[in-house]
Design an enzyme around this catalytic site. Sequence first.
Site, mmCIF file in Angstrom:
data_model
loop_
_atom_site.group_PDB
_atom_site.id
_atom_site.type_symbol
_atom_site.label_atom_id
_atom_site.label_comp_id
_atom_site.label_asym_id
_atom_site.label_seq_id
_atom_site.Cartn_x
_atom_site.Cartn_y
_atom_site.Cartn_z
ATOM 1 N N SER A 149 0.850 -1.146 -0.079
ATOM 2 C CA SER A 149 0.017 -0.171 -0.032
ATOM 3 C C SER A 149 0.839 1.347 0.064
ATOM 4 C CB SER A 149 -0.814 -0.059 1.182
ATOM 5 O OG SER A 149 -1.362 1.184 1.391
ATOM 6 N N TYR A 162 -1.896 -1.055 10.177
ATOM 7 C CA TYR A 162 -2.136 -1.258 8.626
ATOM 8 C C TYR A 162 -0.794 -0.628 7.857
ATOM 9 C CZ TYR A 162 -3.696 -1.005 4.182
ATOM 10 O OH TYR A 162 -3.989 -1.259 2.607
ATOM 11 N N LYS A 166 2.138 -3.051 5.959
ATOM 12 C CA LYS A 166 2.425 -3.003 4.410
ATOM 13 C C LYS A 166 3.654 -2.532 4.155
ATOM 14 C CE LYS A 166 -1.758 -3.973 3.149
ATOM 15 N NZ LYS A 166 -2.018 -5.295 2.350
#
Length: 274
Positions: A149, A162, A166
């Site tokens: 991401s 998150y 990533k």
Amino acid sequence: MSAAGSAPRRFEGRGVLVTGAASGIGRAAALLFAAEGARVMALDRDAGVAATADAILARGGDAEAVVADAASEPDVRGAVEAAEAKFGALDAVFANAGISGGMAGLFDQTAEDFAAVLRVNLLGPFLALKHAGPRMAARGRGAVVCTASVAGLRAGAGGPAYSASKAGVVSLVQVAAQQLAGTGVRVNAVCPGLVETGMTRFVFDGARERGKEHKLGSLSALRRPGLPDEIARAVLFLASDEASYVTGQALAVDGGLSAQHPFGRPREPGQTTM
């Protein structure tokens, strides 16, 4: 098979495993792989993955749905073995399954929630590489693409867990590309920007409820969010022979978002609003 006189399909007869294939980017990629001639094993812990396989079969493709956990080693090992048995060989893996983990701030997120995000987002790609990589290396060819991401490239585009997960995916593909050096197996990551999927739908729904839908994606150079199909096309490129000299890379597909730093002032410790 491709029609007479038409260009050959890029994945004709090749076996491909896609995790997180029930919706969003995973589903879009599974459909595109199949359209390019691949025989697809679609894996997701959501039983809705059957609809992805059904859509491929309805279009004359070859697919099988597997309800399994992309972060469970027995499940991943079994899926890789099943794909090889069914297709004769596993030529590409798209390790895409992921969760957002919510938007809690660094000082409010529990250790349990943080670990749960890393389990799916980082352990999942690791398991795909661990079990598919050596089998591909034994055949002297293959490609693994992992979903990272823009949140893994710099701060401000996702929650703490998150973003950390990533960033770990980006590092993982770099390490894996080097450990598979000389085997003919390539490993890369795709880094999506803001895209409407099941995981991000709450962001889009919230903007629509507030009448702010026009602002979605406005921080990117293209001034709009992306589509799952646009990310999937980049995945197919990285998995295809067209990317034969590309490995260990993290390709941002984000409308130009990561080309700048469009983020507000840092939050004070304890402030949780994002």
